[in-house]
Design a protein around this motif. Structure first.
Motif, PDB file in Angstrom:
ATOM      1  N   GLU A 164       0.814  -1.209   0.000  1.00  0.00           N
ATOM      2  CA  GLU A 164       0.000   0.000   0.000  1.00  0.00           C
ATOM      3  C   GLU A 164       0.852   1.265   0.000  1.00  0.00           C
ATOM      4  O   GLU A 164       2.062   1.212   0.193  1.00  0.00           O
ATOM      5  CB  GLU A 164      -0.897   0.016   1.249  1.00  0.00           C
ATOM      6  N   TRP A 165       0.183   2.385  -0.200  1.00  0.00           N
ATOM      7  CA  TRP A 165       0.800   3.707  -0.072  1.00  0.00           C
ATOM      8  C   TRP A 165       0.362   4.312   1.254  1.00  0.00           C
ATOM      9  O   TRP A 165      -0.712   4.010   1.760  1.00  0.00           O
ATOM     10  CB  TRP A 165       0.387   4.594  -1.230  1.00  0.00           C
ATOM     11  N   VAL A 166       1.170   5.207   1.806  1.00  0.00           N
ATOM     12  CA  VAL A 166       0.917   5.687   3.154  1.00  0.00           C
ATOM     13  C   VAL A 166      -0.368   6.501   3.242  1.00  0.00           C
ATOM     14  O   VAL A 166      -1.048   6.506   4.271  1.00  0.00           O
ATOM     15  CB  VAL A 166       2.118   6.512   3.672  1.00  0.00           C
ATOM     16  N   HIS A 167      -0.755   7.194   2.189  1.00  0.00           N
ATOM     17  CA  HIS A 167      -1.901   8.092   2.262  1.00  0.00           C
ATOM     18  C   HIS A 167      -3.209   7.416   1.878  1.00  0.00           C
ATOM     19  O   HIS A 167      -4.255   8.038   1.934  1.00  0.00           O
ATOM     20  CB  HIS A 167      -1.675   9.320   1.384  1.00  0.00           C
ATOM     21  N   ARG A 168      -3.162   6.153   1.487  1.00  0.00           N
ATOM     22  CA  ARG A 168      -4.403   5.444   1.177  1.00  0.00           C
ATOM     23  C   ARG A 168      -4.198   3.944   1.370  1.00  0.00           C
ATOM     24  O   ARG A 168      -3.169   3.393   1.024  1.00  0.00           O
ATOM     25  CB  ARG A 168      -4.877   5.730  -0.240  1.00  0.00           C
ATOM     26  N   GLN A 169      -5.174   3.307   1.962  1.00  0.00           N
ATOM     27  CA  GLN A 169      -5.101   1.873   2.184  1.00  0.00           C
ATOM     28  C   GLN A 169      -5.633   1.141   0.961  1.00  0.00           C
ATOM     29  O   GLN A 169      -6.381   1.692   0.156  1.00  0.00           O
ATOM     30  CB  GLN A 169      -5.907   1.496   3.420  1.00  0.00           C
ATOM     31  N   GLY A 170      -5.229  -0.114   0.846  1.00  0.00           N
ATOM     32  CA  GLY A 170      -5.723  -0.917  -0.256  1.00  0.00           C
ATOM     33  C   GLY A 170      -4.842  -0.796  -1.484  1.00  0.00           C
ATOM     34  O   GLY A 170      -3.759  -0.234  -1.453  1.00  0.00           O
ATOM     35  N   ARG A 171      -5.348  -1.297  -2.589  1.00  0.00           N
ATOM     36  CA  ARG A 171      -4.555  -1.400  -3.805  1.00  0.00           C
ATOM     37  C   ARG A 171      -4.896  -0.346  -4.850  1.00  0.00           C
ATOM     38  O   ARG A 171      -4.487  -0.460  -5.997  1.00  0.00           O
ATOM     39  CB  ARG A 171      -4.758  -2.790  -4.409  1.00  0.00           C
ATOM     40  N   ASN A 172      -5.668   0.658  -4.505  1.00  0.00           N
ATOM     41  CA  ASN A 172      -5.993   1.687  -5.481  1.00  0.00           C
ATOM     42  C   ASN A 172      -4.735   2.451  -5.861  1.00  0.00           C
ATOM     43  O   ASN A 172      -4.109   3.092  -5.017  1.00  0.00           O
ATOM     44  CB  ASN A 172      -7.040   2.651  -4.907  1.00  0.00           C
ATOM     45  N   VAL A 173      -4.369   2.396  -7.118  1.00  0.00           N
ATOM     46  CA  VAL A 173      -3.147   3.049  -7.572  1.00  0.00           C
ATOM     47  C   VAL A 173      -3.332   4.564  -7.527  1.00  0.00           C
ATOM     48  O   VAL A 173      -4.333   5.082  -8.034  1.00  0.00           O
ATOM     49  CB  VAL A 173      -2.786   2.605  -9.001  1.00  0.00           C
ATOM     50  N   PRO A 174      -2.388   5.294  -6.928  1.00  0.00           N
ATOM     51  CA  PRO A 174      -2.528   6.750  -6.834  1.00  0.00           C
ATOM     52  C   PRO A 174      -2.564   7.425  -8.203  1.00  0.00           C
ATOM     53  O   PRO A 174      -2.021   6.912  -9.185  1.00  0.00           O
ATOM     54  CB  PRO A 174      -1.268   7.169  -6.060  1.00  0.00           C
ATOM     55  N   GLY A 175      -3.184   8.573  -8.246  1.00  0.00           N
ATOM     56  CA  GLY A 175      -3.235   9.345  -9.468  1.00  0.00           C
ATOM     57  C   GLY A 175      -2.117  10.368  -9.545  1.00  0.00           C
ATOM     58  O   GLY A 175      -1.287  10.480  -8.639  1.00  0.00           O
ATOM     59  N   SER A 176      -2.110  11.165 -10.602  1.00  0.00           N
ATOM     60  CA  SER A 176      -1.012  12.088 -10.859  1.00  0.00           C
ATOM     61  C   SER A 176      -0.942  13.245  -9.875  1.00  0.00           C
ATOM     62  O   SER A 176       0.085  13.924  -9.788  1.00  0.00           O
ATOM     63  CB  SER A 176      -1.127  12.645 -12.282  1.00  0.00           C
ATOM     64  N   ILE A 177      -2.016  13.496  -9.122  1.00  0.00           N
ATOM     65  CA  ILE A 177      -1.973  14.598  -8.154  1.00  0.00           C
ATOM     66  C   ILE A 177      -1.754  14.107  -6.726  1.00  0.00           C
ATOM     67  O   ILE A 177      -1.750  14.899  -5.791  1.00  0.00           O
ATOM     68  CB  ILE A 177      -3.256  15.452  -8.220  1.00  0.00           C
ATOM     69  N   ASP A 178      -1.561  12.807  -6.563  1.00  0.00           N
ATOM     70  CA  ASP A 178      -1.335  12.259  -5.219  1.00  0.00           C
ATOM     71  C   ASP A 178       0.071  12.550  -4.713  1.00  0.00           C
ATOM     72  O   ASP A 178       0.266  12.941  -3.568  1.00  0.00           O
ATOM     73  CB  ASP A 178      -1.599  10.764  -5.200  1.00  0.00           C
ATOM     74  N   PHE A 179       1.068  12.301  -5.547  1.00  0.00           N
ATOM     75  CA  PHE A 179       2.441  12.616  -5.191  1.00  0.00           C
ATOM     76  C   PHE A 179       3.258  12.744  -6.464  1.00  0.00           C
ATOM     77  O   PHE A 179       2.784  12.429  -7.557  1.00  0.00           O
ATOM     78  CB  PHE A 179       3.045  11.582  -4.228  1.00  0.00           C
TER      79      PHE A 179
END
Length: 297
Positions: A164-179
């Protein structure tokens, strides 16, 4: 600074390190590490902070911070320009805004900067973010274990952890404005720009931007076996003595050109300590009690 634990307390908190489901072999399995309270820098070291280091004689190999970094670090400093050295990044207009994270530095430079910061602390009226009467603590590079603990924070939910990524749980791939990853911005951004990707306790840029040097060394076997064996977990939380130039160092966090998958907190990246890639920067921690011995690589 961001506190991990209660200021002035000696109570240890538990942090989950690694992953169980998904991720790479060297991230698995997850395990629990306990730490007494420490501080984790909210931002990576910036270009302007590095300029102050340079302008105060930071690259003088005879300075005490290079002595503290070790003989191999002094040798590196002499070979790469000595006191006259000025990282190329400071002259490149794409990356030299004072609020952009510093990059293009080696492990030895990161170590020297941490020791310089510790000496500088003595001249400050009070340690920023510390409780009244609390000891000033020791500024240093985090080990990769402490870095990951600082990013995730104390374990708040039971059970295994996925990739996972620290700012969201689960497997949703972050978008271009996440980081700042996937090359979407094209270069580093001023620290704190990507607020959507901030950690829940208020730390920024631990995903994307620049890979951040850690204090420990790592071997081929450690990377193959991951976190399966206790001695490897312990070694990854021991500060390496920079007395040779053969042992690989570790970086965490991912960089602005890396795909999102490589910008997860548990991803481990190893490289030779003399390497000063355009993607390598640093973030500091402040510790308040002895937490590890020194390990010769």
């Amino acid at each position: 600074w961001l506190w991990r634990g209660e200021p002035g307390s000696t109570q240890k908190l538990s942090y989950r390190i690694g992953t169980d489901d998904g991720g790479d072999d060297d991230e698995r399995p997850s395990w629990i590490k306990e730490y007494e309270p420490f501080q984790f820098a909210r931002y990576p070291v910036t270009v302007q902070e590095w300029r102050w280091f340079v302008e105060s004689g930071g690259y003088d190999p005879s300075a005490p911070w290079w002595a503290s970094a070790g003989e191999a670090a002094i040798k590196w400093a002499n070979e790469y320009g000595g006191a006259s050295r000025r990282p190329w990044i400071l002259e490149d207009t794409r990356f030299s805004n004072g609020l952009q994270p510093i990059m293009g530095i080696s492990w030895f430079e990161a170590l020297a900067y941490a020791h310089w910061s510790q000496l500088l602390q003595r001249f400050l009226p009070a340690a920023s973010g510390t409780a009244a009467g609390a000891p000033a603590g020791r500024i240093e590079l985090p080990t990769e274990v402490r870095w990951e603990a600082g990013v995730w924070g104390p374990e708040a939910r039971p059970g295994p952890r996925g990739a996972e990524w620290v700012h969201r749980q689960g497997r949703n791939v972050p978008g271009s404005i996440d980081f700042n990853g996937d090359g979407s911005f094209g270069c580093t951004a001023p620290v704190g720009t990507y607020s959507r990707g901030a950690g829940p306790q208020g730390h920024f840029d631990t995903a994307g931007q620049v890979w951040e040097w850690c204090a420990n060394a790592v071997s081929d076997r450690q990377m193959v076996d991951g976190w399966r064996h206790k001695p490897d977990r312990e070694a990854a939380d021991e500060v390496a003595l920079a007395n040779d130039r053969q042992t690989d160092g570790v970086l965490r966090g991912g960089a602005f050109l890396d795909v999102s998958y490589h910008c997860r907190p548990s991803v481990r990246f190893r490289v030779h300590p003399v390497t000063h890639s355009g993607f390598f920067g640093v973030r500091l921690v402040r510790v308040f009690s002895p937490h590890s011995g020194h390990r010769t690589p």
